[in-house]
Design a protein around this motif. Sequence first.
Motif, PDB file in Angstrom:
ATOM      1  N   GLY A 249      31.753  53.884  39.820  1.00 18.67           N
ATOM      2  CA  GLY A 249      32.920  54.125  40.646  1.00 18.67           C
ATOM      3  C   GLY A 249      33.868  52.956  40.805  1.00 18.67           C
ATOM      4  N   LYS A 250      33.599  51.871  40.076  1.00 16.96           N
ATOM      5  CA  LYS A 250      34.445  50.681  40.190  1.00 16.96           C
ATOM      6  C   LYS A 250      35.030  50.310  38.839  1.00 16.96           C
ATOM      7  CE  LYS A 250      32.130  48.649  44.200  1.00 16.96           C
ATOM      8  NZ  LYS A 250      31.540  47.414  44.773  1.00 16.96           N
ATOM      9  N   GLU A 251      36.042  49.470  38.887  1.00 12.23           N
ATOM     10  CA  GLU A 251      36.649  48.992  37.655  1.00 12.23           C
ATOM     11  C   GLU A 251      35.799  47.876  37.045  1.00 12.23           C
ATOM     12  OE1 GLU A 251      41.350  49.881  38.702  1.00 12.23           O
ATOM     13  OE2 GLU A 251      40.655  47.830  38.360  1.00 12.23           O
ATOM     14  N   ARG A 252      35.994  47.703  35.750  1.00 15.21           N
ATOM     15  CA  ARG A 252      35.303  46.616  35.066  1.00 15.21           C
ATOM     16  C   ARG A 252      35.809  45.286  35.603  1.00 15.21           C
ATOM     17  NH1 ARG A 252      34.717  47.011  28.628  1.00 15.21           N
ATOM     18  NH2 ARG A 252      33.985  49.045  29.373  1.00 15.21           N
ATOM     19  N   GLU A 253      34.893  44.339  35.808  1.00 11.92           N
ATOM     20  CA  GLU A 253      35.275  43.052  36.359  1.00 11.92           C
ATOM     21  C   GLU A 253      34.679  41.907  35.552  1.00 11.92           C
ATOM     22  OE1 GLU A 253      33.848  42.525  40.346  1.00 11.92           O
ATOM     23  OE2 GLU A 253      31.740  42.652  39.773  1.00 11.92           O
ATOM     24  N   PHE A 254      35.363  40.800  35.596  1.00 15.00           N
ATOM     25  CA  PHE A 254      34.923  39.589  34.921  1.00 15.00           C
ATOM     26  C   PHE A 254      33.689  39.023  35.599  1.00 15.00           C
ATOM     27  CE2 PHE A 254      35.241  35.659  32.670  1.00 15.00           C
ATOM     28  CZ  PHE A 254      34.947  34.666  33.595  1.00 15.00           C
ATOM     29  N   VAL A 255      32.750  38.529  34.792  1.00 11.43           N
ATOM     30  CA  VAL A 255      31.547  37.894  35.327  1.00 11.43           C
ATOM     31  C   VAL A 255      31.502  36.420  34.924  1.00 11.43           C
ATOM     32  CG1 VAL A 255      29.028  37.865  35.305  1.00 11.43           C
ATOM     33  CG2 VAL A 255      30.247  40.049  35.298  1.00 11.43           C
ATOM     34  N   ALA A 256      31.560  36.158  33.630  1.00 12.85           N
ATOM     35  CA  ALA A 256      31.455  34.785  33.145  1.00 12.85           C
ATOM     36  C   ALA A 256      32.009  34.695  31.733  1.00 12.85           C
ATOM     37  CB  ALA A 256      30.005  34.320  33.169  1.00 12.85           C
ATOM     38  N   ALA A 257      32.388  33.471  31.341  1.00 14.70           N
ATOM     39  CA  ALA A 257      32.890  33.255  29.989  1.00 14.70           C
ATOM     40  C   ALA A 257      32.547  31.850  29.543  1.00 14.70           C
ATOM     41  CB  ALA A 257      34.392  33.488  29.918  1.00 14.70           C
ATOM     42  N   ILE A 258      32.525  31.673  28.230  1.00 14.74           N
ATOM     43  CA  ILE A 258      32.196  30.373  27.655  1.00 14.74           C
ATOM     44  C   ILE A 258      33.065  30.162  26.425  1.00 14.74           C
ATOM     45  CG2 ILE A 258      30.304  31.356  26.256  1.00 14.74           C
ATOM     46  CD1 ILE A 258      28.750  28.716  26.847  1.00 14.74           C
ATOM     47  N   THR A 259      33.584  28.946  26.274  1.00 18.06           N
ATOM     48  CA  THR A 259      34.441  28.647  25.143  1.00 18.06           C
ATOM     49  C   THR A 259      33.630  28.534  23.851  1.00 18.06           C
ATOM     50  OG1 THR A 259      34.321  26.336  25.778  1.00 18.06           O
ATOM     51  CG2 THR A 259      36.267  27.574  26.483  1.00 18.06           C
TER      52      THR A 259
END
Length: 124
Positions: free
Chosen positions: A41-51
């Motif tokens: 029921g929610k939108e996709r959201e950012f969690v983590a990222a790595i270069t």
Amino acid sequence: VQLQASGGGLVQTGGSLRLSCAASGRTFSSYSMGWFRQAPGKEREFVAAITWNGGNTNYADSVKGRFTISRDNAKNTVYLQMNSLKSEDTAVYYCAQTRAFYTSLYNSGEYAYWGQGTLVTVSS
């Protein structure tokens, strides 16, 4: 490009899980990677990222201090270590690989390829 996420499952509150995402199809070490999640029921959201070289990482405030993203370029794999899990972490988790040029790792639109998702369920 193929991204294969794995490692999801059922865990109790306070527990840990490690997600993996194996990539193939283009030079893994040339691209930044991210993890996103989508709860029911929610939108996709950012969690983590790595270069691309692992030199910089970014986290959503909701997971900072509990989750750690890392990568092994020799294995073409990115990981998400999740500790102190909470019920609100329950979601389908997706790994993604950026376009060649991007401006923000927080923006899902900057990612060109997505994995199929792996379900994480945290029970109390």
